[in-house]
Design a protein around this motif. Structure first.
Motif, PDB file in Angstrom:
ATOM      1  N   LEU A 425       1.002  -1.096  -0.121  1.00  0.00           N
ATOM      2  CA  LEU A 425      -0.004   0.002   0.063  1.00  0.00           C
ATOM      3  C   LEU A 425       0.784   1.326   0.036  1.00  0.00           C
ATOM      4  N   GLY A 426       2.225   1.201   0.497  1.00  0.00           N
ATOM      5  CA  GLY A 426       2.866   2.375   0.586  1.00  0.00           C
ATOM      6  C   GLY A 426       3.231   2.574  -0.902  1.00  0.00           C
ATOM      7  N   ARG A 427       3.523   1.749  -1.700  1.00  0.00           N
ATOM      8  CA  ARG A 427       4.045   2.064  -3.214  1.00  0.00           C
ATOM      9  C   ARG A 427       3.592   1.032  -3.933  1.00  0.00           C
ATOM     10  N   PRO A 428       2.354   0.711  -4.574  1.00  0.00           N
ATOM     11  CA  PRO A 428       1.787  -0.314  -5.167  1.00  0.00           C
ATOM     12  C   PRO A 428       2.739  -0.853  -6.364  1.00  0.00           C
ATOM     13  N   ASP A 429       3.538  -0.104  -6.910  1.00  0.00           N
ATOM     14  CA  ASP A 429       4.234  -0.337  -7.989  1.00  0.00           C
ATOM     15  C   ASP A 429       5.443  -0.984  -7.910  1.00  0.00           C
ATOM     16  N   ALA A 430       6.081  -1.127  -6.742  1.00  0.00           N
ATOM     17  CA  ALA A 430       7.243  -1.214  -6.220  1.00  0.00           C
ATOM     18  C   ALA A 430       7.434  -2.771  -6.465  1.00  0.00           C
ATOM     19  N   ASP A 431       8.789  -3.037  -6.933  1.00  0.00           N
ATOM     20  CA  ASP A 431       9.218  -4.557  -7.186  1.00  0.00           C
ATOM     21  C   ASP A 431       9.592  -5.184  -6.044  1.00  0.00           C
ATOM     22  N   GLY A 432       9.552  -6.511  -6.091  1.00  0.00           N
ATOM     23  CA  GLY A 432       9.726  -7.482  -5.024  1.00  0.00           C
ATOM     24  C   GLY A 432      10.863  -7.046  -4.161  1.00  0.00           C
ATOM     25  N   ALA A 433      11.852  -6.883  -4.617  1.00  0.00           N
ATOM     26  CA  ALA A 433      13.271  -6.468  -3.911  1.00  0.00           C
ATOM     27  C   ALA A 433      13.033  -5.219  -3.134  1.00  0.00           C
ATOM     28  N   ALA A 434      12.234  -4.269  -3.592  1.00  0.00           N
ATOM     29  CA  ALA A 434      12.084  -3.009  -2.745  1.00  0.00           C
ATOM     30  C   ALA A 434      10.975  -3.300  -1.548  1.00  0.00           C
ATOM     31  N   VAL A 435      10.096  -4.277  -1.872  1.00  0.00           N
ATOM     32  CA  VAL A 435       9.267  -4.664  -0.700  1.00  0.00           C
ATOM     33  C   VAL A 435       9.942  -5.324   0.366  1.00  0.00           C
ATOM     34  N   ARG A 436      10.807  -6.394  -0.031  1.00  0.00           N
ATOM     35  CA  ARG A 436      11.534  -7.191   0.797  1.00  0.00           C
ATOM     36  C   ARG A 436      12.632  -6.213   1.618  1.00  0.00           C
ATOM     37  N   ALA A 437      13.212  -5.418   0.870  1.00  0.00           N
ATOM     38  CA  ALA A 437      14.128  -4.454   1.574  1.00  0.00           C
ATOM     39  C   ALA A 437      13.498  -3.352   2.540  1.00  0.00           C
ATOM     40  N   GLU A 470       3.690  -6.400  15.801  1.00  0.00           N
ATOM     41  CA  GLU A 470       3.690  -6.926  14.481  1.00  0.00           C
ATOM     42  C   GLU A 470       2.833  -6.070  13.616  1.00  0.00           C
ATOM     43  N   ARG A 471       1.992  -5.530  13.651  1.00  0.00           N
ATOM     44  CA  ARG A 471       1.188  -4.736  13.074  1.00  0.00           C
ATOM     45  C   ARG A 471       2.023  -3.326  12.979  1.00  0.00           C
ATOM     46  N   GLN A 472       2.696  -2.700  13.820  1.00  0.00           N
ATOM     47  CA  GLN A 472       3.402  -1.440  13.830  1.00  0.00           C
ATOM     48  C   GLN A 472       4.649  -1.904  12.801  1.00  0.00           C
ATOM     49  N   ARG A 473       5.088  -3.056  12.999  1.00  0.00           N
ATOM     50  CA  ARG A 473       6.375  -3.129  11.906  1.00  0.00           C
ATOM     51  C   ARG A 473       5.767  -3.174  10.272  1.00  0.00           C
ATOM     52  N   VAL A 474       4.482  -3.699  10.307  1.00  0.00           N
ATOM     53  CA  VAL A 474       4.073  -3.743   8.881  1.00  0.00           C
ATOM     54  C   VAL A 474       3.892  -2.303   8.242  1.00  0.00           C
ATOM     55  N   SER A 475       3.442  -1.388   9.397  1.00  0.00           N
ATOM     56  CA  SER A 475       3.244   0.079   9.154  1.00  0.00           C
ATOM     57  C   SER A 475       4.361   0.903   8.690  1.00  0.00           C
ATOM     58  N   ILE A 476       5.425   0.560   9.582  1.00  0.00           N
ATOM     59  CA  ILE A 476       6.799   0.951   9.318  1.00  0.00           C
ATOM     60  C   ILE A 476       7.210   0.668   8.056  1.00  0.00           C
ATOM     61  N   ALA A 477       7.169  -0.541   7.577  1.00  0.00           N
ATOM     62  CA  ALA A 477       7.730  -1.309   6.469  1.00  0.00           C
ATOM     63  C   ALA A 477       6.865  -0.496   5.247  1.00  0.00           C
ATOM     64  N   ARG A 478       5.633  -0.192   5.376  1.00  0.00           N
ATOM     65  CA  ARG A 478       4.857   0.480   4.548  1.00  0.00           C
ATOM     66  C   ARG A 478       5.297   1.955   4.209  1.00  0.00           C
ATOM     67  N   LEU A 480       8.614   2.956   4.836  1.00  0.00           N
ATOM     68  CA  LEU A 480       9.655   3.026   4.315  1.00  0.00           C
ATOM     69  C   LEU A 480       9.697   2.600   2.855  1.00  0.00           C
ATOM     70  N   LEU A 481       8.623   1.817   2.652  1.00  0.00           N
ATOM     71  CA  LEU A 481       8.640   1.712   1.156  1.00  0.00           C
ATOM     72  C   LEU A 481       8.066   2.884   0.398  1.00  0.00           C
ATOM     73  N   LYS A 482       7.343   3.580   1.036  1.00  0.00           N
ATOM     74  CA  LYS A 482       6.860   4.725   0.276  1.00  0.00           C
ATOM     75  C   LYS A 482       7.863   5.550   0.010  1.00  0.00           C
ATOM     76  N   ASP A 483       8.795   5.785   0.852  1.00  0.00           N
ATOM     77  CA  ASP A 483      10.141   6.667   0.790  1.00  0.00           C
ATOM     78  C   ASP A 483       9.753   8.166   0.538  1.00  0.00           C
ATOM     79  N   ALA A 484       8.861   8.516   1.343  1.00  0.00           N
ATOM     80  CA  ALA A 484       8.395  10.029   1.281  1.00  0.00           C
ATOM     81  C   ALA A 484       9.692  10.802   1.893  1.00  0.00           C
ATOM     82  N   PRO A 485       9.855  12.053   1.699  1.00  0.00           N
ATOM     83  CA  PRO A 485      10.730  13.001   2.106  1.00  0.00           C
ATOM     84  C   PRO A 485      10.207  13.587   3.488  1.00  0.00           C
ATOM     85  N   LEU A 511      13.692   4.898   9.328  1.00  0.00           N
ATOM     86  CA  LEU A 511      12.512   5.632   8.584  1.00  0.00           C
ATOM     87  C   LEU A 511      13.034   7.263   8.574  1.00  0.00           C
ATOM     88  N   MET A 512      13.405   7.731   9.610  1.00  0.00           N
ATOM     89  CA  MET A 512      13.667   9.046   9.727  1.00  0.00           C
ATOM     90  C   MET A 512      15.054   9.538   9.439  1.00  0.00           C
TER      91      MET A 512
END
Length: 571
Positions: A425-437, A470-478, A480-485, A511-512
């Motif tokens: 949800l953070g970046r739907p068009d991200a590739d698998g490597a970016a999601v796992r990173a 665990e939910r909070q980790r999903v939120s942070i990963a989301r 991080l994937l968005k990579d907003a400034p 993230l920060m």
């Protein structure tokens, strides 16, 4: 009602609805005109040469066949239009709700919208699929038949015409008399629904108190109120139903008496009287059905009015000529924000240079989370300005603003799906490597490894199958994937156990890194690393500075620090 329906559906769907209404009206007129052929058929059958009725019978059969085809096509078109518009209505409602300010979503309103988006939309679109054709037929066919009666005998046609305004008046009166009862019934239904949910949510408390076997008094009271409201609705509808039946039966009796009088006087033949009475009988059936159809339409109209009210709620305005922010610095200039009669923020001025971290600290209700919501433009300020990159957020397009901001809330909501779907949800068009990173950086990979199914593991509705950490980790990963400034953090570690707190804190630090950050936190380990700390009290900034400066100052922040932390945690 048709006008309101077209307004709710919007211009995109107005044309198919108008086309459907036009075809249904034509079908009803053809039905009425086909009955007109009964007059020459019966006149010929009762005449001196009954064999001459054959052409009229063929014409009548042809008219009925044409009506049957039109009825089939119009009903099919209505059904298809209803199902097509149902999907379009869900899209329109969803798009509109996504643009409404967050402050619009009070607790009661969320329940109202949830009922409206399910039962309300289905009932409203069901009007087109199931109720529109019989409703139009119930009005148009009798009027057409009355016109035919006027053409054959003006006295009997005029007598039948008198009933038309009476039927309309009864329908209008019934609608008005039941409006208050219908509205009250809707309110009681909503209250009872809320009480049922409350009863289910209160089970742990009731059982802990040893009261699991007791009846829930507030729920029982709500259900009794629903019963009373239903009774009042029935009593309000009953006079209209009886009045409509009496009017229709009286009209038929008058026509019967008038026909007998005219036939005995030699002004009209017995065959014509019989034919007109048959036409009158055909008028009676659809008119009597108005009572049932009208009740269903009133219920649908109430839902339609509520749907119309939601769609007419003004969203936050979009700038006609959006401006692109030049950077990622943040600024509050004399910001005042009110919620109802309460002033949440009062003349707040604050600047956050690009790349810096600012922590907002204060007691509950001080307005900390509101600062973050104003930055993300969940609300518009009542006075002053909130700027991102030197541009007022009201002058930035919603897409550009949301693309620049990643938000991590204390209460994380996950959609019922897999972990990977929620991270994406953070970046739907991200590739698998970016999601796992992103998952690795948030230490979500540890959770994935121990879950059966791994990335394909289902998180349940709201993320119920995962723990809070665990939910909070999903939120942070989301995030991080968005990579907003720009990163906004709202009490993300306040309710976590030490193990999850350490993992989440590590993810937050990543993230920060290199971003403009505004964080609301009670955990001092996060706050003390901020470049600047702002202390809010009563909607105003009462202190501002670095951690060491504020401790040396010995003011409100120092008191808050001393109260919030144990001696070991201060080290």
């Amino acid at each position: 009602m048709i006008g309101m329906l077209l307004r709710v559906l919007g211009h995109q769907y107005a044309r198919p609805v108008r086309r459907t209404v036009a075809l249904m009206t034509m079908t009803a007129i053809v039905e009425g005109l086909s009955y007109a052929l009964l007059v020459p058929v019966l006149r010929t059958l009762f005449g001196s040469n009954p064999a001459d009725a054959l052409p009229w019978l063929i014409a009548f059969g042809g008219a009925v066949a044409i009506y049957a085809v039109l009825r089939y096509v119009s009903d099919l078109l209505g059904f298809r239009a209803g199902t097509t518009l149902l999907r379009g209505m869900y899209h329109r409602l969803g798009d509109h709700l996504a643009r409404l300010p967050l402050g619009w979503y009070s607790t009661g309103r969320v329940g109202e919208v949830s009922v409206l988006a399910s039962q309300g939309v289905l009932e409203t679109m069901g009007v087109i699929a199931h109720l529109l054709a019989p409703y139009i037929s119930a009005f148009v066919t009798p009027v057409t038949i009355v016109g035919v009666m006027l053409a054959f005998n003006w006295q009997m046609g005029l007598a039948a015409l008198v009933a038309v305004p009476l039927v309309v008046a009864i329908q209008v009166w019934t609608g008005r008399s039941t409006a208050a009862a219908d509205a009250q019934r809707h309110e009681r239904d909503q209250e009872a629904t809320g009480r049922v949910i409350e009863y289910l949510q209160a089970q742990p408390v009731l059982r802990a108190g040893g009261r699991s076997g007791e009846r829930f008094t507030s729920l029982d009271d709500s259900l009794r109120e629903v019963q009373r409201a239903s009774r009042r609705t029935v009593l309000a509808t009953l006079p209209g139903m009886i009045g409509l039946t009496i009017t229709v039966q009286a009209m038929f009796t008058v026509l019967l008496a008038l026909g007998a009088y005219l036939a005995l006087g030699g002004n009209i033949g017995a065959a014509e009287v019989l034919a007109i009475l048959v036409l009158a009988a055909r008028c009676a059936d659809p008119l009597l059905s108005l009572a049932d159809i009208g009740g269903k339409l009133r219920g649908a109209r109430s839902e339609l009015a509520r749907l119309d009210a939601v769609l007419r709620t003004e969203p936050l305005p979009e700038a006609p000529e959006p401006i692109q922010p030049a950077g990622h610095d943040l600024e509050f200039e004399s910001v005042t924000f009110r919620h109802g009669d309460r002033t949440v923020l009062d003349e707040v001025s604050l600047s956050v240079p690009q790349g810096q971290r600012v922590a907002v600290v204060g007691a509950s209700g001080a307005g900390k989370s509101t600062l973050l919501q104003l930055l993300a433009r969940f609300h518009d300020v009542d006075a002053g300005a909130v700027r991102v990159g030197g541009v007022d957020v009201r002058a930035i397009s919603t897409e550009v603003l949301t693309a620049r901001i990643a938000i991590v809330f204390q209460e994380v909501y996950l959609f019922d799906g897999t972990i990977e779907e929620n991270v994406r949800l953070g970046r739907p068009d991200a590739d698998g490597a970016a999601v796992r990173a992103a998952a690795t950086a948030a230490r979500l990979d540890e959770v994935i490894e121990r879950l059966p199914g791994g990335w394909a593991a289902n998180v349940g509705e709201g993320g119920a199958l995962l723990s809070g950490g665990e939910r909070q980790r999903v939120s942070i990963a989301r995030a991080l994937l968005k990579d907003a400034p720009i990163v906004l953090l709202d009490e993300v570690t306040s309710a976590l156990d030490p193990v999850n707190e350490a993992a989440v804190h590590e993810g937050i630090e990543r993230l920060m890194a290199g971003r403009t950050v505004v964080m609301v936190a009670h955990r001092m380990r996060t706050v003390r690393r901020a470049d600047r700390i702002v202390f809010l009290d009563g909607g105003r900034i009462v202190e501002e500075g670095s951690h060491d400066e504020l401790l040396r100052h010995g003011g409100r922040y120092a008191d808050f620090w001393n109260i919030s932390l144990t001696p070991a945690a201060r080290e």
